[in-house]
Design an enzyme around this catalytic site. Structure first.
Site, PDB file in Angstrom:
ATOM      1  N   GLU A 248       0.827  -1.208   0.000  1.00 25.15           N
ATOM      2  CA  GLU A 248       0.000   0.000   0.000  1.00 25.15           C
ATOM      3  C   GLU A 248       0.863   1.260   0.000  1.00 25.15           C
ATOM      4  O   GLU A 248       0.497   2.271  -0.626  1.00 25.15           O
ATOM      5  CB  GLU A 248      -0.951  -0.007   1.196  1.00 25.15           C
ATOM      6  N   HIS A 254       3.723   6.342  -5.098  1.00 27.15           N
ATOM      7  CA  HIS A 254       3.459   6.582  -6.522  1.00 27.15           C
ATOM      8  C   HIS A 254       2.624   7.852  -6.677  1.00 27.15           C
ATOM      9  O   HIS A 254       2.911   8.712  -7.521  1.00 27.15           O
ATOM     10  CB  HIS A 254       2.726   5.375  -7.119  1.00 27.15           C
TER      11      HIS A 254
END
Length: 387
Positions: A248, A254
């Site tokens: 996660e 990202h």
């Protein structure tokens, strides 16, 4: 217990059936023969044929390892039945978790309870964040929480900065964004193993004539269900819980490290859907390496590092987990089957029983696979594609 768990929310299968029918109908209106053709046109795979060929290759690669694992589990149960003078009536899905743990101990020399002792929660979280900081050139600063800034007292809020002090341009790019960590299990927190939410996009607003624009900074929230430490107790993690957190955080960073002019293209929204899992799975594989696990794992009481032989056995087992790839493959095949069909009368329940072996008739855990209903529909293969 197993049948109650797998059979929960049976009404969802009817909703899945209706959703598959409506998706096919909408795809035909738009000129496509099925739903997969419609949604895959803007992915790396491009077409259902490419995905089908990929899944066939993966099945060829996985089947041998998965069969060895399956045979080993059956053999363990047969030994137990013989030792207790009971007849062997086959291996059932509800046997899988117990005998998987047994195989980890007997064949791979990995006792999950021993491994936990080297993975105390706060130590692991701190060290995982430290590795992300080092890799990405970032600095995380725990922010003082103000009234209304978080949705629960357990949530931690971090400011994320470029590592080099004073690095900034006219858009203030020294600051990266905000990271929320909601780590602990709560009854009213339906996250499953974990979820990441892109709660605020980053983008650049246009400045006045001759003036630089302003930047809106992204925020990401990681929700996992980890045990909460008590006042006098240490919370110990399984390796699967460590992987869930690493995964996660891969999505979160990202989102945070992505810079885009338009919010629509920022973070996971700026890549093809079947690329979204790449950063997370890349980080999962990295944390399966002995050199990285060595940085995480030390005994919760003594601080002693995890013994080298155990550390290597854990990494070796995780890298050869054929059963996990088998589940991903079967679910991806089912996802493609219900979304690449041209038959608007397809029976999703019957098809599930044909593709997913071993489940008792009438019990379909597809009813609670949320990715069949969201943006991953027809793209569950992404987990294997990204690996």
């Amino acid at each position: 217990m197993y049948t109650a768990y797998v059979g929960r929310c049976p009404e969802n299968m009817q909703l899945l059936q209706e959703t598959a029918r409506l998706r096919l109908q909408a795809s035909r209106i738009l000129g496509f023969s099925n739903y997969s053709e419609l949604v895959l046109q803007d992915t790396m795979a491009r077409s259902p044929d490419t995905v089908a060929a990929f899944l066939a290759r993966m099945e060829h690669r996985i089947s041998g390892v998965a069969q060895i694992t399956s045979d080993g589990l059956v053999a363990l149960k047969m030994q137990d039945m013989e030792a207790s003078n009971r007849p062997f009536h086959g291996f059932h899905e509800w046997d899988r978790t117990y005998y998987t743990n047994r195989m980890m101990q007997t064949k791979h020399g990995v006792d999950s309870e021993v491994v936990r002792k080297y993975l105390p929660l706060q130590q692991v979280v701190d060290r995982i964040l430290d590795i992300y900081e080092t890799m990405l050139g970032l600095r995380l600063v725990c922010s003082k929480k103000k009234a209304g800034s978080v949705w629960h007292p357990d949530v931690e809020l971090y400011e994320v900065w470029e590592e080099a002090d004073g690095v900034s341009d006219e858009l203030g790019l020294g600051f990266v964004g905000h990271l929320y960590l909601d780590l602990y299990f709560r009854d009213d927190k339906p996250t499953g193993s974990g979820s990441t939410f892109h709660i605020r996009p980053g983008f650049e607003s246009k400045g006045a004539a001759g003036q630089p624009g302003k930047r809106s900074y992204p925020a990401a929230a990681v929700l996992v269900d980890l045990p909460k430490p008590g006042a006098d107790t240490v919370a110990l993690l399984s390796f699967s819980q460590v992987k869930a957190l690493v995964h996660e955080l891969g999505h979160a960073f990202h989102i945070l490290c992505s810079r885009a002019k338009w919010s629509l293209l920022q973070g996971t929204g700026g890549v093809e859907q079947d690329f979204v899992e790449v950063p997370s799975l890349m980080m999962e594989h990295l944390f399966m390496q002995p050199a990285v696990l060595r940085r995480l794992a030390s005994h919760y009481k003594t601080g002693a590092p995890m013994p080298e032989d155990l550390l290597h056995r854990v990494c070796s087992y995780e890298q050869q987990d054929g059963a996990n790839y088998r589940e991903l493959l079967l679910t991806a095949r089912y996802d493609m089957a219900i979304h690449s069909t041209t038959d608007d009368q397809i029976d999703c329940c019957r098809l599930y029983e044909q593709i997913i072996p071993g489940r008792p008739p009438g019990l379909h855990d597809a009813a609670v696979i949320d990715h069949l209903m969201d943006s991953y529909s027809s793209m569950y293969y992404s987990y294997l594609w990204s690996s």
